[in-house]
Write a protein that holds these residues in place. Structure first.
Motif, PDB file in Angstrom:
ATOM      1  N   ILE A  24     -22.996   0.552  -5.656  1.00 50.17           N
ATOM      2  CA  ILE A  24     -24.190  -0.047  -5.055  1.00 50.17           C
ATOM      3  C   ILE A  24     -25.081   1.044  -4.473  1.00 50.17           C
ATOM      4  CG2 ILE A  24     -24.977  -1.418  -3.079  1.00 50.17           C
ATOM      5  CD1 ILE A  24     -22.634  -3.314  -3.618  1.00 50.17           C
ATOM      6  N   LEU A  25     -24.466   1.979  -3.768  1.00 51.91           N
ATOM      7  CA  LEU A  25     -25.224   3.066  -3.160  1.00 51.91           C
ATOM      8  C   LEU A  25     -25.907   3.933  -4.211  1.00 51.91           C
ATOM      9  CD1 LEU A  25     -26.066   4.577  -0.631  1.00 51.91           C
ATOM     10  CD2 LEU A  25     -23.872   5.785  -0.685  1.00 51.91           C
ATOM     11  N   LEU A  26     -25.199   4.251  -5.292  1.00 49.16           N
ATOM     12  CA  LEU A  26     -25.770   5.060  -6.366  1.00 49.16           C
ATOM     13  C   LEU A  26     -26.929   4.335  -7.038  1.00 49.16           C
ATOM     14  CD1 LEU A  26     -25.515   7.675  -8.069  1.00 49.16           C
ATOM     15  CD2 LEU A  26     -24.014   6.380  -9.611  1.00 49.16           C
ATOM     16  N   ARG A  27     -26.759   3.055  -7.277  1.00 49.65           N
ATOM     17  CA  ARG A  27     -27.829   2.272  -7.904  1.00 49.65           C
ATOM     18  C   ARG A  27     -29.058   2.230  -6.993  1.00 49.65           C
ATOM     19  NH1 ARG A  27     -29.594   1.044 -12.688  1.00 49.65           N
ATOM     20  NH2 ARG A  27     -27.654   0.037 -13.393  1.00 49.65           N
ATOM     21  N   PHE A  28     -28.837   2.036  -5.698  1.00 45.55           N
ATOM     22  CA  PHE A  28     -29.958   1.923  -4.774  1.00 45.55           C
ATOM     23  C   PHE A  28     -30.684   3.253  -4.587  1.00 45.55           C
ATOM     24  CE2 PHE A  28     -31.391   2.088  -0.230  1.00 45.55           C
ATOM     25  CZ  PHE A  28     -32.489   1.263  -0.391  1.00 45.55           C
ATOM     26  N   THR A  29     -29.945   4.338  -4.431  1.00 43.76           N
ATOM     27  CA  THR A  29     -30.579   5.622  -4.114  1.00 43.76           C
ATOM     28  C   THR A  29     -31.077   6.377  -5.339  1.00 43.76           C
ATOM     29  OG1 THR A  29     -28.418   6.727  -4.092  1.00 43.76           O
ATOM     30  CG2 THR A  29     -29.263   5.904  -1.984  1.00 43.76           C
ATOM     31  N   GLU A  30     -30.399   6.222  -6.476  1.00 41.16           N
ATOM     32  CA  GLU A  30     -30.758   7.015  -7.657  1.00 41.16           C
ATOM     33  C   GLU A  30     -31.032   6.169  -8.895  1.00 41.16           C
ATOM     34  OE1 GLU A  30     -28.124  10.358  -8.255  1.00 41.16           O
ATOM     35  OE2 GLU A  30     -27.541  10.340  -6.132  1.00 41.16           O
ATOM     36  N   ASP A  31     -30.889   4.842  -8.756  1.00 42.58           N
ATOM     37  CA  ASP A  31     -31.086   3.914  -9.862  1.00 42.58           C
ATOM     38  C   ASP A  31     -30.227   4.284 -11.070  1.00 42.58           C
ATOM     39  OD1 ASP A  31     -32.071   1.636 -11.072  1.00 42.58           O
ATOM     40  OD2 ASP A  31     -33.841   2.643 -11.900  1.00 42.58           O
ATOM     41  N   GLU A  32     -28.958   4.605 -10.801  1.00 42.27           N
ATOM     42  CA  GLU A  32     -28.008   4.939 -11.853  1.00 42.27           C
ATOM     43  C   GLU A  32     -26.743   4.100 -11.695  1.00 42.27           C
ATOM     44  OE1 GLU A  32     -27.111   9.083 -11.837  1.00 42.27           O
ATOM     45  OE2 GLU A  32     -29.179   9.714 -12.235  1.00 42.27           O
ATOM     46  N   PHE A  33     -26.000   3.975 -12.792  1.00 39.41           N
ATOM     47  CA  PHE A  33     -24.711   3.289 -12.754  1.00 39.41           C
ATOM     48  C   PHE A  33     -23.734   4.046 -13.632  1.00 39.41           C
ATOM     49  CE2 PHE A  33     -21.638   0.285 -14.566  1.00 39.41           C
ATOM     50  CZ  PHE A  33     -21.072  -0.209 -13.403  1.00 39.41           C
ATOM     51  N   TRP A  34     -22.569   4.369 -13.073  1.00 36.62           N
ATOM     52  CA  TRP A  34     -21.517   5.057 -13.816  1.00 36.62           C
ATOM     53  C   TRP A  34     -20.375   4.083 -14.051  1.00 36.62           C
ATOM     54  CZ3 TRP A  34     -21.281   9.935 -10.171  1.00 36.62           C
ATOM     55  CH2 TRP A  34     -22.501  10.617 -10.255  1.00 36.62           C
ATOM     56  N   LYS A 153     -24.176  -2.822 -11.786  1.00 32.35           N
ATOM     57  CA  LYS A 153     -24.373  -2.501 -13.205  1.00 32.35           C
ATOM     58  C   LYS A 153     -25.747  -2.944 -13.690  1.00 32.35           C
ATOM     59  CE  LYS A 153     -22.191  -2.885 -17.747  1.00 32.35           C
ATOM     60  NZ  LYS A 153     -20.991  -3.335 -18.486  1.00 32.35           N
ATOM     61  N   THR A 154     -26.123  -4.176 -13.365  1.00 33.77           N
ATOM     62  CA  THR A 154     -27.408  -4.702 -13.838  1.00 33.77           C
ATOM     63  C   THR A 154     -28.532  -4.508 -12.828  1.00 33.77           C
ATOM     64  OG1 THR A 154     -27.023  -6.912 -12.918  1.00 33.77           O
ATOM     65  CG2 THR A 154     -26.163  -6.480 -15.125  1.00 33.77           C
ATOM     66  N   ALA A 155     -28.181  -4.092 -11.605  1.00 33.79           N
ATOM     67  CA  ALA A 155     -29.120  -3.870 -10.492  1.00 33.79           C
ATOM     68  C   ALA A 155     -29.545  -5.161  -9.808  1.00 33.79           C
ATOM     69  CB  ALA A 155     -30.352  -3.079 -10.930  1.00 33.79           C
ATOM     70  N   ASP A 156     -29.034  -6.297 -10.225  1.00 35.10           N
ATOM     71  CA  ASP A 156     -29.384  -7.558  -9.579  1.00 35.10           C
ATOM     72  C   ASP A 156     -28.981  -7.532  -8.104  1.00 35.10           C
ATOM     73  OD1 ASP A 156     -30.534  -8.992 -11.706  1.00 35.10           O
ATOM     74  OD2 ASP A 156     -28.566  -9.544 -12.483  1.00 35.10           O
ATOM     75  N   GLY A 157     -29.909  -7.856  -7.227  1.00 35.28           N
ATOM     76  CA  GLY A 157     -29.630  -7.993  -5.808  1.00 35.28           C
ATOM     77  C   GLY A 157     -29.552  -6.710  -5.012  1.00 35.28           C
ATOM     78  N   ILE A 158     -29.558  -5.549  -5.651  1.00 38.86           N
ATOM     79  CA  ILE A 158     -29.322  -4.291  -4.938  1.00 38.86           C
ATOM     80  C   ILE A 158     -30.491  -3.936  -4.021  1.00 38.86           C
ATOM     81  CG2 ILE A 158     -28.853  -1.833  -5.137  1.00 38.86           C
ATOM     82  CD1 ILE A 158     -26.545  -3.650  -6.028  1.00 38.86           C
ATOM     83  N   GLN A 159     -31.691  -3.868  -4.571  1.00 36.13           N
ATOM     84  CA  GLN A 159     -32.861  -3.525  -3.761  1.00 36.13           C
ATOM     85  C   GLN A 159     -33.067  -4.554  -2.662  1.00 36.13           C
ATOM     86  OE1 GLN A 159     -34.641  -0.709  -4.256  1.00 36.13           O
ATOM     87  NE2 GLN A 159     -36.145  -1.086  -2.643  1.00 36.13           N
ATOM     88  N   CYS A 160     -32.906  -5.813  -3.014  1.00 32.06           N
ATOM     89  CA  CYS A 160     -33.116  -6.882  -2.043  1.00 32.06           C
ATOM     90  C   CYS A 160     -32.121  -6.792  -0.887  1.00 32.06           C
ATOM     91  CB  CYS A 160     -32.982  -8.228  -2.740  1.00 32.06           C
ATOM     92  SG  CYS A 160     -33.398  -9.624  -1.699  1.00 32.06           S
ATOM     93  N   CYS A 161     -30.902  -6.412  -1.183  1.00 28.79           N
ATOM     94  CA  CYS A 161     -29.872  -6.282  -0.146  1.00 28.79           C
ATOM     95  C   CYS A 161     -30.347  -5.371   0.973  1.00 28.79           C
ATOM     96  CB  CYS A 161     -28.590  -5.748  -0.779  1.00 28.79           C
ATOM     97  SG  CYS A 161     -27.361  -5.166   0.424  1.00 28.79           S
ATOM     98  N   PHE A 162     -30.818  -4.188   0.612  1.00 30.17           N
ATOM     99  CA  PHE A 162     -31.225  -3.221   1.628  1.00 30.17           C
ATOM    100  C   PHE A 162     -32.558  -3.599   2.271  1.00 30.17           C
ATOM    101  CE2 PHE A 162     -28.108  -0.877  -0.828  1.00 30.17           C
ATOM    102  CZ  PHE A 162     -27.392  -0.227   0.162  1.00 30.17           C
TER     103      PHE A 162
END
Length: 221
Positions: A24-34, A153-162
């Motif tokens: 979640i942190l990686l997706r939010f800060t760098e828009d990446e998923f491993w 993985k899909t980024a759903d809800g990540i930006q909204c969470c923060f």
């Protein structure tokens, strides 16, 4: 620029190992998923600036390992936290059950009684779900926290969470440091809270929502 930042907030990522906190942190800060991301060892730390309703806020986000052997890091990790993201894996019931323990630990060690908490049901992209949305909402209502479901993985809800977490922090008197209010001249947060507006979900004792999600991906139905 730093002189345009309204405030700096300390955000904590909390939950069991493999619940998806680091993803979640990686997706939010760098828009990446491993896909095969390794579990955090000790503490990870990232920063990110976000702008909400014209206000730029710097987030200092602390991600800690969920394993028992890192519990000695707990007191310093929780100190001065203004927001907490408590993550569980919707396909792993045990990570949900353990939220009670994580909340107790947060309440024990955090020195800010009015810290804003967000429960996040992660990995909604996966099949074989073990925790329903209704169960997640019931837990959030019981503990008076915000709630959202997400997929790193899909980024759903990540930006909204923060965004929702920051929104509620700004609306909460006493969570800001006084020096961060100089941009408002008289040091009064009311102007900032007015500009930030009201969004998000606050769950009340009678299990009603004060505000409804509008643009966020979530399962508040």
């Amino acid at each position: 620029m730093d002189d345009e930042v309204l405030t700096t907030l300390k955000i904590l990522m909390i939950g069991e190992s493999n619940a998806g906190k680091s993803s979640i942190l990686l997706r939010f800060t760098e828009d990446e998923f491993w896909e095969n991301m390794q579990s955090t060892v000790g503490i990870d730390y990232k920063t990110k600036q976000i702008t909400i309703d014209g206000n730029t806020v710097k987030l200092a986000i602390w991600d800690t390992a969920g394993q028992e052997r890192f519990r000695t890091l707990t007191p310093s990790y929780y100190r001065d936290g203004q927001g907490a993201v408590l993550v569980y894996d919707v396909t792993d019931k045990n990570t949900f059950v353990k939220l009670e323990m994580w909340l107790n630990e947060l309440n024990t060690y955090c020195n800010k009684a009015d810290i804003i908490k967000m429960i996040v049901g992660n990995k909604i992209d996966l099949p074989n779900r073990e925790v329903t949305t209704a169960e997640g909402l019931q837990f959030a209502r019981k503990h008076q926290t915000l709630y959202i479901e997400s997929s790193a993985k899909t980024a759903d809800g990540i930006q909204c969470c923060f965004e929702e977490l920051v929104q509620k922090i700004i609306q909460t008197p006493g969570l800001w440091e006084p020096h961060s209010l100089q941009a408002y001249g008289n040091g009064n947060v009311s102007g900032a809270r007015h500009r930030m507006g009201k969004r998000g979900v606050q769950l009340t004792d009678d299990y009603q929502t004060q505000d409804a999600y509008s643009t966020c991906y979530c399962s508040l139905v």
